[in-house]
Scaffold this active site. Sequence first.
Site, short mmCIF file in Angstrom:
data_model
loop_
_atom_site.label_atom_id
_atom_site.label_comp_id
_atom_site.label_asym_id
_atom_site.label_seq_id
_atom_site.Cartn_x
_atom_site.Cartn_y
_atom_site.Cartn_z
CG ASP A 341 -11.63 2.06 -8.11
OD1 ASP A 341 -11.90 1.03 -8.76
OD2 ASP A 341 -11.64 3.19 -8.64
CD GLU A 540 -10.09 3.05 -14.72
OE1 GLU A 540 -9.23 3.09 -13.84
OE2 GLU A 540 -10.90 2.11 -14.85
C1 BGC Z 1 -12.43 2.12 -11.79
C2 BGC Z 1 -13.82 2.11 -11.22
C3 BGC Z 1 -14.52 0.85 -11.59
C4 BGC Z 1 -13.70 -0.34 -11.18
C5 BGC Z 1 -14.33 -1.66 -11.51
C6 BGC Z 1 -11.70 0.85 -11.51
O1 BGC Z 1 -10.49 0.82 -12.20
O2 BGC Z 1 -11.71 3.20 -11.25
O3 BGC Z 1 -14.51 3.23 -11.66
O4 BGC Z 1 -15.78 0.82 -11.01
O5 BGC Z 1 -12.46 -0.29 -11.80
O6 BGC Z 1 -14.29 -1.92 -12.87
C1 BGC Z 2 -10.54 -3.73 -15.49
C2 BGC Z 2 -11.29 -2.50 -15.14
C3 BGC Z 2 -10.52 -1.76 -14.15
C4 BGC Z 2 -9.09 -1.51 -14.62
C5 BGC Z 2 -8.28 -0.89 -13.52
C6 BGC Z 2 -9.20 -3.36 -16.01
O1 BGC Z 2 -8.50 -4.50 -16.38
O2 BGC Z 2 -11.22 -4.47 -16.44
O3 BGC Z 2 -12.54 -2.83 -14.62
O4 BGC Z 2 -11.15 -0.57 -13.91
O5 BGC Z 2 -8.49 -2.69 -15.03
O6 BGC Z 2 -6.97 -0.60 -13.85
#
Ligand code: BGC
Ligand code: BGC
Length: 857
Positions: A341, A540
């Site tokens: 991830d 998130e």
């Molecule tokens: C998320 C994932 C996601 C990834 C890519 C991460 O922060 O936990 O679910 O697929 O970012 O965007």
């Molecule tokens: C990204 C996401 C990712 C997240 C993680 C964002 O800036 O665009 O894809 O999941 O950061 O913290």
Amino acid sequence: MRSDSMDPKGRPEGSVRAGRDLTLGLALLACVGGFATPVPVTAMPGDVAVTPELWPRLESPMARDPVIEQRVDSLLAKMSLEDKVGQVVQGDLDSLTPEDLRKYRLGSVLAGGNSDPGKRYNAPAADWLKLADALHEASVDTSAGGPGIPVLLGIDAVHGHNNVVGATLFPHNIGLGAANDAELVRRIAEATAVELRATGFEWTFAPTVTTPRDDRWGRTYEGYSEDPALVARYATAVVEGLQGPVGSKGFLGADRVVSTAKHYIGDGGTFEGRDKGDTRVTEVELRDVHGAGHIAALKAGVQSIMASFSSWNGLKMHGHHGLLTVILKERLGFDGFVVGDWNGHGEVEGCTDKSCPQAFNAGVDMYMAPDTWREVYTNTLAQVRDGTIPMARLDDAVRRILRVKLRFGLFEAPLPSARKHGGDFEVLGSPGHRALAREAVRRSLVLLKNEGVLPLDPRKRLLVAGDGADDIARQSGGWTLTWQGTGTTRADFPRAQTIWEGLREAVEASGGQAELAADGRYATRPDAAVVVFGEAPYAEFIGDVPHLGYQVSRPTDLALIRRLKAEGIPVVGVFLSGRPMWVNREINAADAFVAAWLPGSEGGGVADVLLADAKGEVRHDFAGRLPFSWPRHAMQTPLNAGQVDYHPQFPLGFGLSYASPAATPPLSEEAGLERLEQGAVDVFFARGNTADGWQWWVGDGEQRGAAPATLPSRDLAKALELSAVDHLAQEDARRIRWKGGARGRAWLESEQSVDLASLPEERNTLVATLRLAAPPQGPVTLSVGGTPLRIDALLATLPAREWVEVGFPLSCFAEAGAPLGAVRQLFGIDTEGQMELSVSKVALGAPPARVLECITE
Ligand code: BGC
Ligand code: BGC
């Protein structure tokens, strides 16, 4: 890799603990030697914590294809070490160019939630496809030698192809869970695959097969249900919808994409629902509750699995050899590849975002290194050279990645634009896909109460109120054009209908009249009102909350419902949320109440069920059933069917319908937050979140100002703009930018006052973590309880562009006459000239090294 002499059985009690200590030791060992000491391969992190015999013995549902394996062999033979290392690194398109790809030959590029072609969150579909072509072309360029391995392009299509303007936005998974219809989600996955293909994407980080257990978690809505059986049924359907059924003619064919089951394993079980937290459960519970979706996805042939940010019993998943390799790959027979991830490897003990051989050795096959790919690439190369990463491990990872690319036919595929569906932008939000999404919305609505007011008569006069009524972003939630789903405008959603627009269309078609008034102040008295309200978008950890109470201390929506009721108008509450919440007061106040989750682009699906037809007959009955248990009070979490003392407000599977109505007795209006409310608030803002009841406000000069519902705050205040920036995590801080020429203020405000008088020393200072990017041009004041003190001299001493802790002793404000016994506003910063200041935390604490000296104005 795993020593066979290690007997997984017959271990003494407490071996899990011992395992943890051992792994810590290993991590330390690996890092003391500057990675020169190879990570021992005989006992790896987490190995002693797992018992393979507890898990089913599975085999990959696809037989190994000898032709493919041979092609992998011959590719491996042709690849240089650099070629191989490139394959195991994925970068983000915001941090690399096609030229970089030509040089480094990375195996994959992802588009993160905030990453877009030309850095435009609303870039047109054609720009996405052009970028996909450029990346593909660069990856297969062999002019500088090398075998030219096509790049795999991945993106989070988690409720439709949600990063692209015009794409169909399906309900978030929580709403699909309510529909309890695996065929429906299969069709949605098929439609999403085609929309992905239109823009050149080949791989989606979906489905999320999490089983969320504590709904305070900000990712609850990404899960289908708290019920592992439902998660498993959907995992099968979605993986098959995205990739095609194993063995079918179209499997991984031109209409399909590669799917990812995420996040392996236990992401939904963390303590207090904290994102990236620790899941403390037995291995059997890990398997049965959190593993059900993954096991189903594996059986359906899922080709990639994403490691979770979270830990299991104290050990981070990205470093967990026991779960990633011993269980997933060896026991469960997974022969695709494990992707990390977002810098998830950096979470492992002893690692940084830029270097983590531990994760690779534990079983992560492809590092997700969005902005760190260059360093990860360089470090991995060195680590293979010095033996920290065994060559066999690298070859295994590359083999897995190539196997998936070959199964997917990527080597034979022309440019993304020249493939089937490539450039067919009409499929984005096509009438067929939108109709499917609308059907899903209809089926996802859960009726919690109906005292005879539904279905509404469309021939009459309807008021549509509430700030969620006419707002695509609100009804779509996080992961909608932007990561947080904020900062968009109505024009960004050309193929979408708000809930209000859907209601109006249906009412007018039946000869009735509809009026929109977000605040409920109608022009003409209605026969009934629909009030649409609920959570603002989040994603998130930004969505983590301390309790499930909805607007407990500032019940503005409740007030709106009650006001309409007091005027004798029947009210239907439509609640938008990414989780069950305590809304007993709102349910009591309304005549009918519908949990609508996060429906996405097809608001019309709400009208389909709420309104009768022109003859007064039901058009569609309520079919949705609660996919999560609904709480009786705001602290009733974790709350999951089957637990002892299960006593929810509405149980898992609950849902009324026109066919089976029932009376809803008045519900308790005790929020159950006494403990939390009494406990003084010590942290007003941190991790991107304000404390319950607190909000950021912005205003011009002496004007009252407003609390931005979305960031950036745009023109809510003319003098300044509030936006989200990164400190310790993505978007966990706020940047305040004064434009100059006019006075402007930003501050934190609460509806209820707090007592800050005579606090003990360890809490007597307002401590802020700040970064000054553009120093003040004139006087700056900071106010607490309406009393300003000059701080420009202090600000002038701050190091430029560095995060520092600064203390503002409350005693200074008391001396200046601030009424500290009842404070509703604090940390108010006011200036007239240009200035840029970012804030990542505001809390009470002991005085830090740098404090404001009390000089009263
Ligand atoms: C998320 C994932 C996601 C990834 C890519 C991460 O922060 O936990 O679910 O697929 O970012 O965007
Ligand atoms: C990204 C996401 C990712 C997240 C993680 C964002 O800036 O665009 O894809 O999941 O950061 O913290």
